[in-house]
Write a protein that holds these residues in place. Sequence first.
Motif, PDB file in Angstrom:
ATOM      1  N   CYS A  59       6.234  -9.553   2.109  1.00  0.00           N
ATOM      2  CA  CYS A  59       4.916  -9.322   1.512  1.00  0.00           C
ATOM      3  C   CYS A  59       5.068  -8.362   0.328  1.00  0.00           C
ATOM      4  N   LEU A  69       2.935  -6.569  -0.980  1.00  0.00           N
ATOM      5  CA  LEU A  69       2.055  -5.404  -0.852  1.00  0.00           C
ATOM      6  C   LEU A  69       2.611  -4.364   0.113  1.00  0.00           C
ATOM      7  N   CYS A  70       3.165  -4.837   1.280  1.00  0.00           N
ATOM      8  CA  CYS A  70       3.619  -3.862   2.276  1.00  0.00           C
ATOM      9  C   CYS A  70       5.106  -4.002   2.614  1.00  0.00           C
ATOM     10  N   CYS A 110      -1.528 -11.302   5.318  1.00  0.00           N
ATOM     11  CA  CYS A 110      -0.309 -10.688   5.841  1.00  0.00           C
ATOM     12  C   CYS A 110      -0.628  -9.979   7.162  1.00  0.00           C
TER      13      CYS A 110
END
Length: 236
Positions: free
Chosen positions: A37, A39-40, A53
């Motif tokens: 992911c 983002l994370c 996610c």
Amino acid sequence: MLAAAGAVLAGFLVAPLVRGLVARFAVPEGEPWCAACPLCGREVRLLPPGGRCPGCRGRLGAGPWSVELVVAAVAVAVARAADGPSAAVLGWTAVLGVVLGFVDARVRRLPYPLTLPLAGGVAVLLAVAALTEGRPGVLLRCLLAACTVGALLELAVWLGALGPGDSPLGFALGGLLGWFGWRAAAGGLLAAVVLAGLWASLRAAVELARRRPVRGLDVPVGPFLLLGALLAVLAG
Ligand SMILES: [Zn+2]
């Protein structure tokens, strides 16, 4: 009815994997595969229908329920068309085909890490089906159909009409359609050309209505090749 319900259930069981593969491979040319992911940083393997996610709830890949609906529809069609020995090869093509269709629609490419396993799997599963059916001769027709469709698409790639990923997909689908006969192989290719042409015309009409230039319409061919193959298998 029971077969259709079973197919939908099977479709929903593989859909998280299909959605994870779409998120992984739907990246523009030249960028690394999206294994985690953005983002994370959590590794992306399976994704729920909402396309979020599991780590950070950020949106990843295809729109909510889009993959699941297509997978369910294709599963019902495959359950209808499968003639016993061809079930495994149709299932394999359906799973990777849906991934390829979504990836091509999103980023206009058919990545080799998807098309090569598709072609290899089709070759092996067709061989197994032909040998268990006791008619190895059908493999020659599959090989000739694969080479014919693959070569025609390679010619289109060479002429600049298609992207380089289209010919391995054509090779795999040609081999699969060869199992159902020459009429299926020709019909599948023809249906793909007609559907892609109709889609391009529709897009051009919309652009004209908005008074925008219609040059450089970017039509993904992969989804139409896959849809044409599915229609040919169903018609057979
Ligand atoms: Zn995340």
